[in-house]
Each structure stands twice: as C-alpha cells, then as structure tokens.
Design a protein around this motif. Structure first.
Motif, PDB file in Angstrom:
ATOM      1  N   MET A 133       0.834  -1.204   0.000  1.00  0.00           N
ATOM      2  CA  MET A 133       0.000   0.000   0.000  1.00  0.00           C
ATOM      3  C   MET A 133       0.867   1.252   0.000  1.00  0.00           C
ATOM      4  SD  MET A 133      -3.145  -1.062   2.475  1.00  0.00           S
ATOM      5  CE  MET A 133      -4.045   0.451   2.275  1.00  0.00           C
ATOM      6  N   GLY A 134       1.974   1.226   0.740  1.00  0.00           N
ATOM      7  CA  GLY A 134       2.908   2.359   0.718  1.00  0.00           C
ATOM      8  C   GLY A 134       3.552   2.538  -0.650  1.00  0.00           C
ATOM      9  N   PHE A 135       3.905   1.435  -1.298  1.00  0.00           N
ATOM     10  CA  PHE A 135       4.481   1.500  -2.639  1.00  0.00           C
ATOM     11  C   PHE A 135       3.473   2.063  -3.636  1.00  0.00           C
ATOM     12  CE2 PHE A 135       5.630  -0.686  -6.665  1.00  0.00           C
ATOM     13  CZ  PHE A 135       6.869  -0.087  -6.851  1.00  0.00           C
ATOM     14  N   SER A 136       2.217   1.620  -3.537  1.00  0.00           N
ATOM     15  CA  SER A 136       1.164   2.120  -4.419  1.00  0.00           C
ATOM     16  C   SER A 136       0.920   3.613  -4.191  1.00  0.00           C
ATOM     17  CB  SER A 136      -0.115   1.335  -4.179  1.00  0.00           C
ATOM     18  OG  SER A 136      -1.175   1.870  -4.919  1.00  0.00           O
ATOM     19  N   LEU A 137       0.926   4.018  -2.921  1.00  0.00           N
ATOM     20  CA  LEU A 137       0.758   5.433  -2.594  1.00  0.00           C
ATOM     21  C   LEU A 137       1.890   6.262  -3.185  1.00  0.00           C
ATOM     22  CD1 LEU A 137      -1.059   7.339  -0.880  1.00  0.00           C
ATOM     23  CD2 LEU A 137       0.563   7.007   0.966  1.00  0.00           C
ATOM     24  N   VAL A 148      -2.263  13.986  -2.708  1.00  0.00           N
ATOM     25  CA  VAL A 148      -2.181  12.971  -1.655  1.00  0.00           C
ATOM     26  C   VAL A 148      -3.554  12.365  -1.351  1.00  0.00           C
ATOM     27  CG1 VAL A 148      -1.521  12.552   0.738  1.00  0.00           C
ATOM     28  CG2 VAL A 148      -0.147  14.063  -0.669  1.00  0.00           C
ATOM     29  N   SER A 149      -4.606  13.182  -1.348  1.00  0.00           N
ATOM     30  CA  SER A 149      -5.930  12.640  -1.029  1.00  0.00           C
ATOM     31  C   SER A 149      -6.415  11.672  -2.102  1.00  0.00           C
ATOM     32  CB  SER A 149      -6.931  13.775  -0.836  1.00  0.00           C
ATOM     33  OG  SER A 149      -7.091  14.500  -2.043  1.00  0.00           O
ATOM     34  N   GLN A 150      -6.178  11.982  -3.389  1.00  0.00           N
ATOM     35  CA  GLN A 150      -6.585  11.077  -4.467  1.00  0.00           C
ATOM     36  C   GLN A 150      -5.739   9.808  -4.448  1.00  0.00           C
ATOM     37  OE1 GLN A 150      -9.217  11.366  -6.451  1.00  0.00           O
ATOM     38  NE2 GLN A 150      -8.761   9.387  -7.364  1.00  0.00           N
ATOM     39  N   ALA A 151      -4.445   9.930  -4.171  1.00  0.00           N
ATOM     40  CA  ALA A 151      -3.581   8.758  -4.090  1.00  0.00           C
ATOM     41  C   ALA A 151      -3.991   7.862  -2.932  1.00  0.00           C
ATOM     42  CB  ALA A 151      -2.125   9.195  -3.938  1.00  0.00           C
ATOM     43  N   LEU A 152      -4.342   8.457  -1.803  1.00  0.00           N
ATOM     44  CA  LEU A 152      -4.796   7.683  -0.655  1.00  0.00           C
ATOM     45  C   LEU A 152      -6.126   7.005  -0.950  1.00  0.00           C
ATOM     46  CD1 LEU A 152      -3.982   7.002   2.231  1.00  0.00           C
ATOM     47  CD2 LEU A 152      -5.319   8.941   2.995  1.00  0.00           C
ATOM     48  N   TYR A 153      -7.011   7.699  -1.655  1.00  0.00           N
ATOM     49  CA  TYR A 153      -8.290   7.115  -2.046  1.00  0.00           C
ATOM     50  C   TYR A 153      -8.068   5.916  -2.963  1.00  0.00           C
ATOM     51  CZ  TYR A 153     -12.933   6.687  -4.088  1.00  0.00           C
ATOM     52  OH  TYR A 153     -14.133   6.202  -4.518  1.00  0.00           O
TER      53      TYR A 153
END
Length: 91
Positions: A40-44, A54-59
């Motif tokens: 999940m960190g790599f995907s973020l 950051v909000s769209q990446a976290l979503y």
C-alpha cells in the motif's frame, strides 16, 4: 467470554475443540499484514509520483476495487468462486 491460556484464544461460545493458534499461523498473519502495508505504501508512492495529490492517491490506495477494470473484476470473482468451491468440497 473468557481467555483460555493453554490455547491462546478467547472463548465466546462452547465448542468441542477450541481453535488453537500456533506460532506458524501468527507468523503468516503478521507477514501478510506487513506485505499489505508495504504494497500500500508503494502504491501510494507511485500515485504521488504520477502527479496525483495525496488525497486522491490515498483514495486509490485504500479502495482498489473502484479503479479495477471489468476484466480484473471478472478474474477476482472467478478466483473467489474457485476458493469457495474448494472450501465447500473439503468441508
């Protein structure tokens, strides 16, 4: 509800045989959670590198099923079906 010390489990209802968690099961769960966190960190990081805020990446990281294509959803449901079929056969 009571804690059974010899089996390391919480007994909520009476069972003939309590569920026994051994060290191998706990290692598998721990490694799976560690791998999920790293992925999940790599995907973020990749989403932020591609220009998402950051909000769209976290979503996108937290809800991966909303960004899946139809073919990916088909493969996911097919694998879940095979898993449930295998589970029903060996019960």
């Amino acid at each position: 509800m009571k804690i059974n010390k010899c089996y390391l489990c919480i007994i909520i209802e009476k069972r003939e045989k309590p569920i026994k968690w051994n060290v191998i099961d706990m290692k598998i769960i721990g490694i799976s959670l560690l791998m999920m966190g790293c992925l999940m960190g790599f995907s973020l990081g990749i989403d932020i590198f591609q220009g998402f805020d950051v909000s769209q990446a976290l979503y996108n990281t937290v809800s991966p099923f909303r960004v899946m294509e139809v073919a990916e959803l088909f493969v996911l449901f097919f694998l879940l079906f095979l898993f449930l079929l295998n589970l029903c056969i060996f019960l």
